[in-house]
Every structure is written in structure tokens, then in C-alpha cells.
Design an enzyme around this catalytic site. Structure first.
Site, PDB file in Angstrom:
ATOM      1  N   LYS A  36     -74.377 -35.421  45.987  1.00 33.62           N
ATOM      2  CA  LYS A  36     -73.229 -34.803  47.410  1.00 33.62           C
ATOM      3  C   LYS A  36     -74.462 -34.497  48.372  1.00 33.62           C
ATOM      4  O   LYS A  36     -74.298 -34.680  49.441  1.00 33.62           O
ATOM      5  CB  LYS A  36     -71.602 -35.104  47.609  1.00 33.62           C
ATOM      6  CG  LYS A  36     -71.589 -33.235  47.168  1.00 33.62           C
ATOM      7  CD  LYS A  36     -70.204 -33.111  47.021  1.00 33.62           C
ATOM      8  CE  LYS A  36     -70.378 -31.395  46.776  1.00 33.62           C
ATOM      9  NZ  LYS A  36     -68.809 -31.119  46.263  1.00 33.62           N
ATOM     10  N   ARG A 131     -57.223 -25.988  44.697  1.00 36.13           N
ATOM     11  CA  ARG A 131     -57.981 -27.610  45.187  1.00 36.13           C
ATOM     12  C   ARG A 131     -57.644 -27.691  44.087  1.00 36.13           C
ATOM     13  O   ARG A 131     -55.941 -27.865  44.164  1.00 36.13           O
ATOM     14  CB  ARG A 131     -58.755 -27.317  45.757  1.00 36.13           C
ATOM     15  CG  ARG A 131     -59.252 -27.978  46.915  1.00 36.13           C
ATOM     16  CD  ARG A 131     -60.921 -28.431  46.738  1.00 36.13           C
ATOM     17  NE  ARG A 131     -62.397 -28.697  46.073  1.00 36.13           N
ATOM     18  CZ  ARG A 131     -62.929 -29.319  45.755  1.00 36.13           C
ATOM     19  NH1 ARG A 131     -63.740 -28.780  47.045  1.00 36.13           N
ATOM     20  NH2 ARG A 131     -63.586 -29.878  44.454  1.00 36.13           N
TER      21      ARG A 131
HETATM   22  C1  LIG Z   1     -69.513 -30.239  44.916  1.00 33.97           C
HETATM   23  C2  LIG Z   1     -68.976 -30.722  43.638  1.00 33.97           C
HETATM   24  C3  LIG Z   1     -69.753 -29.679  42.937  1.00 33.97           C
HETATM   25  C4  LIG Z   1     -70.793 -28.893  42.552  1.00 33.97           C
HETATM   26  O1  LIG Z   1     -70.861 -27.973  43.308  1.00 33.97           O
HETATM   27  P1  LIG Z   1     -71.711 -26.890  43.799  1.00 33.97           P
HETATM   28  O2  LIG Z   1     -71.314 -25.767  44.601  1.00 33.97           O
HETATM   29  O3  LIG Z   1     -72.700 -27.261  44.916  1.00 33.97           O
HETATM   30  O4  LIG Z   1     -72.801 -26.730  42.466  1.00 33.97           O
HETATM   31  C5  LIG Z   1     -68.641 -29.558  41.242  1.00 33.97           C
HETATM   32  N1  LIG Z   1     -67.920 -29.896  41.201  1.00 33.97           N
HETATM   33  C6  LIG Z   1     -66.904 -30.930  42.152  1.00 33.97           C
HETATM   34  C7  LIG Z   1     -65.833 -31.371  41.986  1.00 33.97           C
HETATM   35  C8  LIG Z   1     -67.490 -30.691  43.206  1.00 33.97           C
HETATM   36  O5  LIG Z   1     -66.699 -31.338  44.732  1.00 33.97           O
END
Ligand SMILES: *Cc1c(COP(=O)(O)O)cnc(C)c1O
Length: 357
Positions: A36, A131
Site C-alpha cells: 500500500k 484498532r
Molecule cells: C499497513 C498494514 C501493515 C503493514 O504495516 P508496516 O508498518 O508498513 O509494515 C500490516 N498490517 C495491516 C493490517 C496494515 O494495515
């Protein structure tokens, strides 16, 4: 040139992949890249594919679609809890999703039946970050409802930390997740293949070898693309934190008083400017502004020493180059490193070219 652009270095990215492969292999766990942050940019996904990666995670079905259309043989994981109104797209483009609501799981099941597919689900447990996720005490009762859904295969459980509440992954929290996996297996007689122990904030546990046995997977975005873990915000030894940089061109460079002259009202965003009089300074204007990305010193860091960000309006970024370590004039290209938010915005912005170095 002339247009601001994001430049990424494939070699550095591939070395980050190798280091994550190594670190995770030593701990006996898998990792999945989270795309993302780079909007699943085609060239970057192609690069990861070339490095042998066959599973991708993203928070938007549009990005998963892009990845699947590019490489039909990969597995995709939907990270954001699917919206009830998007279950069709989720089932079509994701092989697996993170879930926490019974209504959504049932809707995914119905949709998977309709599309004659199987859709794997990972039940998220809220272990404190507040969350997404079911409360731990609800895992078994919700679990009872979902073991029987034939088109949605209950494949694992997972946790997400350090995103909203700032909760740091500890061996204890991870062990709790593993305990819930065991509880499901023992009390519901349902085997779970995957225990997803979080994001880049869980990496310190691998680095200091305190990750408890039983965690099988991590979902990594920031570590991969920015070379940082996110529990303490430290650079990971041996990883590149400069895979990406932003370049913009100087369109004016002059000695000017730092104080405005005249009656002071508001700036272009309705704020009353707060200005420190530093006398006459050499100031450069760059062809990039708030419409491209939210430019501020929190988001961009000049690569040359001595350059200071003054401010930005929609299309102009002003920097003080009086003390720059390198000469700056009209036509100079200035380079910046980006924060997480900066990279996210830059990759999302249609105004920035994305180029492989
Ligand atoms: C964005 C996201 C990640 C990745 O997080 P990073 O800190 O960029 O490694 C993992 N799990 C979920 C549910 C996310 O939304």
C-alpha cells in the site's frame, strides 16, 4: 525533467528483500510484502516478483486487482477489513482477508459461494492497540460461528499493533496470540495454519530473537521500503532507508529579506504566518507544492546539509539555501528523503513521476 519525481533504487530494494528473507528464515517465519505504501506500483511489484515473491498484501482491492492482473499466479491478502459493500471485489481479487465482524465473514462466505471460490480468512484479535480485531474473550464464541462456513476457510489469526494505540509488540503479547490459536485448536477442533504477528513494529522481536515460537507470519511494508522497524522508529541494521527519494527543480533562486513587507493578512491556507527575521537570505523556489504532496519539514528532508524548508503553497516550495553544502541556482535539482506519510502521499500523487534508478 522539470516535473517533480520519485526515484527508487531497485538494487537497494532487492537487498532489503534479501535481508528480510534472511531475518525471517532464521526465525522460521514467513513474511508478506505490504504494497500500500507504494500503491502497488507496477514496476515495484514486478521487481518483487522477480525476487521470488509470490504473495502480496494491500489494504485496497483496487491495488490487489492491479497485482493479480499483472501476475496471475500470486496469492493476495486484503489487509483492511472488507467493507460489506465490497465483498464481491474482495472475493474476486483477494485470496485471503483479515476479518473481525461476523456479518462480513458471512457476506464473504455467501459471495464466495456465488463466485464458486474459496476465500481464506484471518481472524484479527485486538490485543491492546484498539484498532481492528475481536476482543480476546470473544475469539471462541465467534470462532464457533465461522468454523462451519464452507466457502470461507478459517485459515489463521492475527494481530495488528503500533498503528493507533502505539502499543509495542512484546514477547508476551505475541505469546498471547499463539495461546488463542492453541485454544481454538483444542476447544473448537479447528486447525489454524497461519498466525500473523503484526507489521514492521514486530521486527525488533526477530532481531533480538525474542519472538515466541508459534508466530508464523509478519506483514511488512515500512521495513521493506524504508528499512525501518516501527516500534521504536529505528533503522534496521543492514537495510537501506533510502530506496526512495524525491527530486524537484529550482525555478527561482535569489537573495531576499526573510521578512515580508507590507500589511500581513493570511497565507494561502488561511493561516497567519509566523516568520522569524533572519535578515537577507538566499532563497530557492522549487516546482513542487501542496497539490503534489503535503510538503513540510515533517515529510521531506533535504539531502544536502544546510538546506532548510521555509514553507509551501499549492505549487511552490520555498527553501533557505544560504548555508547549503552544495551550490544551488536556477535549474538545480534538489533531492529529499521522505517520511512514511511523505512516501505514501508521493506514490499516490498523479503529479509525481515514478522512476526506477
Ligand atoms: C499497513 C498494514 C501493515 C503493514 O504495516 P508496516 O508498518 O508498513 O509494515 C500490516 N498490517 C495491516 C493490517 C496494515 O494495515
Amino acid at each position: 525533467m522539470g516535473d517533480p519525481r520519485i526515484i527508487w533504487n531497485e538494487q537497494k530494494l532487492l537487498e532489503n528483500v534479501q535481508l528480510l528473507n534472511q531475518t525471517c528464515r532464521q526465525a522460521g517465519i514467513d513474511w508478506i510484502p505490504v504494497t500500500k505504501l507504494v500503491c502497488a506500483e507496477e514496476a515495484i511489484v514486478a521487481s518483487l516478483y522477480k525476487a521470488g515473491i509470490r504473495s502480496f498484501a494491500d489494504s485496497r482491492w483496487q491495488n490487489l486487482k492491479k497485482i493479480k492482473e499483472q501476475h496471475s499466479d500470486v496469492q493476495t491478502l486484503m489487509l483492511r477489513l472488507p467493507s460489506l459493500s465490497n465483498v464481491a471485489e474482495t472475493v474476486r481479487w483477494a485470496d485471503m482477508s483479515l476479518v473481525s465482524e461476523l456479518a462480513t465473514i458471512r457476506a464473504l462466505h455467501e459471495e464466495a459461494l456465488r463466485q464458486q471460490k474459496r476465500h481464506r480468512i484471518i481472524l484479527m484479535v485486538d490485543l491492546g492497540d484498539r484498532r481492528e480485531g475481536v476482543m480476546p474473550e470473544d475469539v471462541l464464541s465467534l470462532g464457533k460461528e465461522i468454523v462451519g462456513l464452507s466457502a470461507t476457510e478459517w485459515y489463521g489469526i492475527g494481530v495488528n499493533l503500533t498503528c493507533l494505540g502505539g502499543v509495542i509488540p512484546t514477547p508476551e503479547v505475541m505469546a498471547e496470540l499463539v495461546e488463542w490459536k492453541i485454544a481454538v485448536e483444542e476447544q473448537l477442533g479447528h486447525q489454524l495454519q497461519l498466525v500473523s504477528g503484526g507489521n514492521s513494529s514486530s521486527l525488533p522481536l526477530l532481531l533480538d530473537r525474542t519472538m515466541p515460537a508459534g508466530i508464523t507470519n509478519l506483514r511488512l511494508g515500512e521495513a521493506l521500503f524504508m528499512g525501518r522497524e516501527t516500534a521504536y522508529g529505528e533503522r534496521i541494521p543492514g537495510m537501506h532507508d533510502d530506496v526512495f527519494r524525491l527530486e524537484a527543480e529550482v525555478i527561482e533562486c535569489k537573495e531576499k529579506p526573510s521578512m515580508p513587507r507590507g500589511l500581513i493578512g493570511m497565507d494561502s491556507f488561511g493561516q497567519k504566518p509566523v516568520i522569524v527575521d533572519k535578515g537577507i537570505r538566499r532563497r530557492a523556489i522549487l516546482a513542487i507544492g501542496q497539490q503534489d504532496i503535503p510538503v513540510s519539514e515533517l515529510v521531506l528532508t533535504p539531502e544536502w546539509a544546510g538546506i532548510e524548508i521555509i514553507g509551501a503553497s499549492s505549487d511552490h516550495l520555498l527553501v533557505d539555501v544560504t548555508d547549503s553544502s552544495h551550490p544551488v541556482e536556477v535549474g538545480s535539482i534538489l533531492s529529499f528523503t521522505l517520511s512514511y506519510r511523505g512516501l505514501l502521499a508521493a506514490m499516490t500523487s498523479p503529479y509525481l513521476d515514478k522512476e526506477k534508478e
